[in-house]
Design an enzyme around this catalytic site. Structure first.
Site, short mmCIF file in Angstrom:
data_model
loop_
_atom_site.label_atom_id
_atom_site.label_comp_id
_atom_site.label_asym_id
_atom_site.label_seq_id
_atom_site.Cartn_x
_atom_site.Cartn_y
_atom_site.Cartn_z
N ASP A 37 31.41 -13.93 -8.79
CA ASP A 37 30.09 -14.37 -7.83
C ASP A 37 29.43 -13.42 -7.47
O ASP A 37 29.56 -12.14 -7.48
CB ASP A 37 30.88 -14.99 -6.82
CG ASP A 37 31.65 -16.48 -6.92
OD1 ASP A 37 31.82 -16.97 -8.30
OD2 ASP A 37 32.23 -16.93 -6.15
N ASP A 38 28.25 -13.71 -7.00
CA ASP A 38 27.29 -13.09 -6.08
C ASP A 38 26.11 -12.14 -6.65
O ASP A 38 25.62 -11.43 -6.27
CB ASP A 38 28.18 -12.10 -5.11
CG ASP A 38 28.94 -13.06 -4.18
OD1 ASP A 38 28.76 -14.06 -4.13
OD2 ASP A 38 29.72 -12.29 -3.40
N HIS A 87 24.91 -20.35 -7.46
CA HIS A 87 25.81 -20.13 -6.17
C HIS A 87 24.82 -19.92 -5.02
O HIS A 87 25.26 -19.02 -4.21
CB HIS A 87 26.32 -18.52 -6.59
CG HIS A 87 27.50 -18.07 -5.75
ND1 HIS A 87 28.73 -19.06 -5.24
CD2 HIS A 87 28.01 -17.17 -5.04
CE1 HIS A 87 29.38 -18.34 -4.50
NE2 HIS A 87 29.19 -17.27 -4.33
N HIS A 91 23.34 -17.49 -0.19
CA HIS A 91 24.74 -17.43 0.08
C HIS A 91 25.13 -17.81 1.44
O HIS A 91 25.93 -17.30 2.06
CB HIS A 91 25.24 -16.22 -0.16
CG HIS A 91 26.66 -16.02 -0.54
ND1 HIS A 91 27.51 -15.94 0.50
CD2 HIS A 91 27.29 -15.95 -1.65
CE1 HIS A 91 28.93 -16.05 -0.06
NE2 HIS A 91 28.57 -15.98 -1.50
N TYR A 128 31.84 -18.93 -0.12
CA TYR A 128 32.91 -18.98 0.74
C TYR A 128 33.98 -19.99 0.40
O TYR A 128 34.90 -20.14 1.12
CB TYR A 128 32.64 -18.80 2.21
CG TYR A 128 31.68 -18.08 2.62
CD1 TYR A 128 31.75 -16.61 2.57
CD2 TYR A 128 30.41 -18.39 2.55
CE1 TYR A 128 30.81 -15.81 3.18
CE2 TYR A 128 29.28 -17.76 3.07
CZ TYR A 128 29.71 -16.12 3.43
OH TYR A 128 28.50 -15.39 3.67
N HIS A 181 34.04 -10.69 -7.96
CA HIS A 181 32.53 -10.41 -7.74
C HIS A 181 32.09 -9.10 -8.70
O HIS A 181 32.79 -8.01 -8.51
CB HIS A 181 32.68 -10.25 -6.35
CG HIS A 181 32.89 -11.22 -5.33
ND1 HIS A 181 34.49 -11.35 -4.95
CD2 HIS A 181 32.16 -12.20 -4.66
CE1 HIS A 181 34.52 -12.30 -4.24
NE2 HIS A 181 33.06 -12.75 -4.03
#
Length: 224
Positions: A37-38, A87, A91, A128, A181
């Site tokens: 992710d991210d 995503h 965020h 999250y 991540h």
């Protein structure tokens, strides 16, 4: 701190991911999906180098704002056969946002991914892991299936390559979906050892679409 499925025929028909992993049948072999992710971030290219060298595929849930900043990394990710998902753009904690805010987060990220890679994403992961029926309903408006995980390494908190590797090996199981991540340098550092050990244990490291096999991720549905 930032936390961070669909078959090849639905999302990546004709893509490198479909071509490379079409022969992997997770109903017959032990598969595991590594998800990140991210990104894309500064350390994403180094992670892609590792995955390319080891000839394994992963799934990346991209933050729209970062796609806009590093479109070439997003393009490379898809071109090298990895799966891509939405995503959100900034965020946020979606369940705390108004409907219009959620729609904007999803839509702008869809556009960013499309502009950078030509792909219309059909899966998303809520930041999250914060989601509910309302978020899922709104995601359905964009043809998005929700992808969660079976285990999270908490690499964003550990920040230690050895501990991250240990977490992955502890959480690994057949048909598992692990959360990491690509923006955590220690995760990237740990990845060569992680991949080698998982292969040694008999795992085929595949994208989430490949993991599902003949199953279909349906818009507005949550997996696994």
């Amino acid at each position: 701190m930032i936390h961070g499925l669909i078959t090849a025929s639905l999302v990546f028909a004709g893509s490198p991911a479909a071509a490379v992993q079409a022969k992997v049948d997770c109903a017959k072999v032990k598969c595991l999906a590594l998800t990140f992710d991210d990104g894309p971030g500064k350390t994403t290219p180094a992670l892609l180098d590792v995955l390319k060298k080891e000839r394994v595929k992963a799934t990346f849930f991209l933050v729209g704002k970062r796609v806009a900043e590093r479109p070439s990394v997003a393009r490379r990710t898809l071109a090298e056969g990895h799966a891509i998902g939405n995503h959100t753009y900034t965020h946020p904690w979606l369940t705390r946002r108004l409907d219009d805010d959620i729609i904007r987060e999803l839509q702008t990220t869809q556009e960013a991914i499309k502009d950078a890679t030509g792909l219309t994403a059909t899966m998303f992961r809520p930041p999250y892991g914060r989601t509910d029926d309302r978020v899922l309903y709104l995601a359905n408006q964009y043809g998005l299936a929700q992808v969660m995980w079976t285990g999270t390494t908490l690499d964003w908190d550990l920040r230690d390559a050895k501990k991250i590797k240990a977490a992955v090996l502890r959480l690994a199981k057949r048909d598992g979906v692990l959360l990491m991540h690509d923006t955590v340098p220690q995760t990237v550092k740990a990845m060569p050892g992680i991949v080698k050990e998982l292969k040694k244990r008999g795992y085929h490291l595949v994208t989430v679409p490949t993991l599902l096999g003949v199953k279909r991720l349906k818009s507005g549905t949550s997996y696994p």
